[in-house]
Write an enzyme that holds these catalytic residues in place. Sequence first.
Site, mmCIF file in Angstrom:
data_model
loop_
_atom_site.group_PDB
_atom_site.id
_atom_site.type_symbol
_atom_site.label_atom_id
_atom_site.label_comp_id
_atom_site.label_asym_id
_atom_site.label_seq_id
_atom_site.Cartn_x
_atom_site.Cartn_y
_atom_site.Cartn_z
ATOM 1 N N GLY A 211 -5.825 7.678 4.458
ATOM 2 C CA GLY A 211 -4.952 8.562 3.688
ATOM 3 C C GLY A 211 -4.079 7.826 2.695
ATOM 4 O O GLY A 211 -3.624 8.410 1.732
ATOM 5 N N ASN B 286 2.405 16.375 5.286
ATOM 6 C CA ASN B 286 1.491 16.424 4.142
ATOM 7 C C ASN B 286 0.469 17.533 4.302
ATOM 8 O O ASN B 286 0.032 17.845 5.398
ATOM 9 C CB ASN B 286 0.816 15.060 3.922
ATOM 10 C CG ASN B 286 -0.519 14.934 4.633
ATOM 11 O OD1 ASN B 286 -1.551 15.403 4.142
ATOM 12 N ND2 ASN B 286 -0.506 14.327 5.817
ATOM 13 N N PHE C 98 -7.457 16.610 1.320
ATOM 14 C CA PHE C 98 -8.597 15.751 0.939
ATOM 15 C C PHE C 98 -8.769 15.642 -0.583
ATOM 16 O O PHE C 98 -9.868 15.817 -1.113
ATOM 17 C CB PHE C 98 -9.920 16.251 1.560
ATOM 18 C CG PHE C 98 -10.049 16.054 3.042
ATOM 19 C CD1 PHE C 98 -9.197 15.222 3.754
ATOM 20 C CD2 PHE C 98 -11.073 16.689 3.748
ATOM 21 C CE1 PHE C 98 -9.341 15.033 5.125
ATOM 22 C CE2 PHE C 98 -11.231 16.509 5.123
ATOM 23 C CZ PHE C 98 -10.350 15.684 5.811
ATOM 24 N N ASN D 8 -13.988 12.438 10.498
ATOM 25 C CA ASN D 8 -12.646 13.024 10.608
ATOM 26 C C ASN D 8 -12.764 14.542 10.715
ATOM 27 O O ASN D 8 -13.059 15.204 9.726
ATOM 28 C CB ASN D 8 -11.804 12.631 9.397
ATOM 29 C CG ASN D 8 -10.456 13.334 9.391
ATOM 30 O OD1 ASN D 8 -10.004 13.806 10.432
ATOM 31 N ND2 ASN D 8 -9.835 13.412 8.237
ATOM 32 N N SER E 178 -8.106 16.726 10.357
ATOM 33 C CA SER E 178 -7.090 17.029 9.348
ATOM 34 C C SER E 178 -6.732 18.512 9.428
ATOM 35 O O SER E 178 -7.617 19.361 9.500
ATOM 36 C CB SER E 178 -7.611 16.710 7.955
ATOM 37 O OG SER E 178 -6.788 17.363 7.000
ATOM 38 N N ASN F 19 -5.560 20.250 7.067
ATOM 39 C CA ASN F 19 -5.435 20.805 5.719
ATOM 40 C C ASN F 19 -6.742 21.255 5.078
ATOM 41 O O ASN F 19 -6.772 21.573 3.898
ATOM 42 C CB ASN F 19 -4.726 19.787 4.823
ATOM 43 C CG ASN F 19 -3.391 19.375 5.411
ATOM 44 O OD1 ASN F 19 -2.605 20.231 5.798
ATOM 45 N ND2 ASN F 19 -3.162 18.078 5.531
ATOM 46 N N THR F 20 -7.839 21.257 5.846
ATOM 47 C CA THR F 20 -9.095 21.816 5.364
ATOM 48 C C THR F 20 -9.454 22.964 6.303
ATOM 49 O O THR F 20 -9.643 22.723 7.498
ATOM 50 C CB THR F 20 -10.209 20.740 5.347
ATOM 51 O OG1 THR F 20 -9.875 19.760 4.375
ATOM 52 C CG2 THR F 20 -11.562 21.337 4.998
ATOM 53 N N LYS G 55 -12.311 10.780 14.804
ATOM 54 C CA LYS G 55 -10.840 10.868 14.756
ATOM 55 C C LYS G 55 -10.394 12.265 15.155
ATOM 56 O O LYS G 55 -10.831 13.258 14.564
ATOM 57 C CB LYS G 55 -10.340 10.526 13.351
ATOM 58 C CG LYS G 55 -8.809 10.543 13.252
ATOM 59 C CD LYS G 55 -8.329 9.878 11.987
ATOM 60 C CE LYS G 55 -6.822 9.920 11.847
ATOM 61 N NZ LYS G 55 -6.352 9.269 10.632
ATOM 62 N N ASN H 35 -4.712 12.035 14.542
ATOM 63 C CA ASN H 35 -4.305 12.497 13.216
ATOM 64 C C ASN H 35 -2.879 13.075 13.292
ATOM 65 O O ASN H 35 -2.221 12.956 14.326
ATOM 66 C CB ASN H 35 -5.311 13.548 12.725
ATOM 67 C CG ASN H 35 -5.538 13.462 11.227
ATOM 68 O OD1 ASN H 35 -4.563 13.415 10.462
ATOM 69 N ND2 ASN H 35 -6.781 13.430 10.792
ATOM 70 N N GLY I 57 4.621 10.133 11.576
ATOM 71 C CA GLY I 57 5.824 9.319 11.718
ATOM 72 C C GLY I 57 6.439 9.450 13.107
ATOM 73 O O GLY I 57 5.782 9.865 14.056
HETATM 74 C C1 LIG Z 1 0.019 11.468 3.100
HETATM 75 C C2 LIG Z 1 -0.943 11.322 4.237
HETATM 76 C C3 LIG Z 1 -2.302 11.511 3.991
HETATM 77 C C4 LIG Z 1 -3.220 11.371 5.030
HETATM 78 N N1 LIG Z 1 -4.560 11.527 4.765
HETATM 79 C C5 LIG Z 1 -5.459 11.353 5.761
HETATM 80 C C6 LIG Z 1 -6.855 11.462 5.503
HETATM 81 O O1 LIG Z 1 -7.289 11.683 4.375
HETATM 82 N N2 LIG Z 1 -7.711 11.301 6.548
HETATM 83 C C7 LIG Z 1 -7.262 11.029 7.827
HETATM 84 O O2 LIG Z 1 -8.086 10.885 8.731
HETATM 85 N N3 LIG Z 1 -5.946 10.900 8.081
HETATM 86 C C8 LIG Z 1 -5.048 11.053 7.099
HETATM 87 N N4 LIG Z 1 -3.708 10.914 7.373
HETATM 88 C C9 LIG Z 1 -3.276 10.677 8.768
HETATM 89 C C10 LIG Z 1 -3.029 9.198 9.065
HETATM 90 O O3 LIG Z 1 -4.222 8.446 8.936
HETATM 91 C C11 LIG Z 1 -2.486 9.037 10.506
HETATM 92 O O4 LIG Z 1 -3.462 9.491 11.425
HETATM 93 C C12 LIG Z 1 -1.201 9.810 10.723
HETATM 94 O O5 LIG Z 1 -0.384 9.801 9.577
HETATM 95 C C13 LIG Z 1 -0.390 9.252 11.904
HETATM 96 O O6 LIG Z 1 0.015 7.922 11.686
HETATM 97 P P1 LIG Z 1 1.493 7.529 11.140
HETATM 98 O O7 LIG Z 1 2.483 8.288 11.980
HETATM 99 O O8 LIG Z 1 1.569 6.040 11.298
HETATM 100 O O9 LIG Z 1 1.527 7.953 9.720
HETATM 101 C C14 LIG Z 1 -2.761 11.049 6.350
HETATM 102 C C15 LIG Z 1 -1.398 10.873 6.576
HETATM 103 C C16 LIG Z 1 -0.485 10.995 5.550
HETATM 104 C C17 LIG Z 1 0.988 10.794 5.840
#
Ligand SMILES: Cc1cc2nc3c(=O)[nH]c(=O)nc-3n(C[C@H](O)[C@H](O)[C@H](O)COP(=O)(O)O)c2cc1C
Length: 354
Positions: A60, A108, A112, A168, A171, A173-174, A209, A238, A260
């Site tokens: 991401g 977020n 995608f 994956n 997510s 958002n899809t 994932k 995720n 986070g």
């Molecule tokens: C802005 C943003 C975009 C993300 N896009 C994707 C993505 O395209 N595919 C995916 O598998 N995870 C995506 N994630 C999830 C992260 O890979 C991760 O699983 C999640 O943020 C938890 O980790 P963190 O708390 O360290 O951010 C995204 C996260 C953020 C914040």
Amino acid sequence: MLYQRAFPLLDRIDPERAHRLAIAALKTGLIGADRRADPPSLAQTVFGVGFPNPIGLAAGFDKDGEVYRQTLNLGFGFVELGSVTPKPQPGNPRPRLFRLTADRAVINRMGFNNHGIEAMAQRLNGRNTAQGIVGINLGKNKDQTDAAADYAAGTRRLGPLADYLVINVSSPNTPGLRALQSRDALAALVEAVLAARADLSRRPPLLLKIAPDLTDADRQDIAEVALAAGLDGLIVSNTTIARPAGLDPRFAKEAGGLSGRPLLQPSTETLRDLYRRTGGKLPIIGVGGVAGAEDAYAKIRAGACLVQIYTALVFEGPGLVRRIKDGLARLLAQDGFTHVAEAVGADTRGIDGR
Ligand SMILES: Cc1cc2nc3c(=O)[nH]c(=O)nc-3n(C[C@H](O)[C@H](O)[C@H](O)COP(=O)(O)O)c2cc1C
């Protein structure tokens, strides 16, 4: 430290703009590289791949593989690109990224947004694999009804260029994506992707994932399907669609995935549960809310071989990678582990290392 001093300024910039600035700054090479050798206790071979250290960049951040050399140079043991879909797509309308600074969190609903598998393949073609480990996270296009076809297309085109691939299905958002985590849909999807991989001359490990918002029954199904199908590993987790109490009320109601600090505990508990349900037989990458060495170590003791970060980088800056690695080496030594692999699942196995 410089980053932390500059953060109040960055915090005033629109989050998506700040992200593009970070990518641009990485491209210039102005963001300091860290080429110090990793502590030897952090090296490990997982699903046949030799990792110099277990701290990776989560999917991401670099959806299109624009800056993978530069992020590897920050000291990450591996980086995961994507999610990438067969066709380029714009993602959701803006605003779609929200920074919850007081909560050390992000919401977020990017959806995608990415340049597509062909652009990714062009960027990775002829890549120097000695520069570091690059995983590729595959998604499906919003308008595609045959999900398996999209993941199979990604596998065929990008499998030969990846050190590992990720399906994956988590997510938020899809529309409909997370339903692919249910037993029959998942089994059929994994079978189709494994068949696509079988046709490749070089077959990268294939991981799945998953979301942190699953029922016990869902998690049991996933564990059984993953083991029966012969997947090489899991990524847990995720972002969450849950909204724990106390989040900044200006953003708490925004649709999308929360990442986070508030995700740390739920994602680590999901990881612990999957480690138990798979009997420690499947490598797991732990991700969600890691902001320091203690958090990374907790994931490892709960059953993660490898750990990824994203959101904490927004608040802490790139120096976080070195701090986590150094702290982790210290924590392992304190508990009498000579090697990170010995600590994987230590909580569940009742090992205290002494
Ligand atoms: C802005 C943003 C975009 C993300 N896009 C994707 C993505 O395209 N595919 C995916 O598998 N995870 C995506 N994630 C999830 C992260 O890979 C991760 O699983 C999640 O943020 C938890 O980790 P963190 O708390 O360290 O951010 C995204 C996260 C953020 C914040």
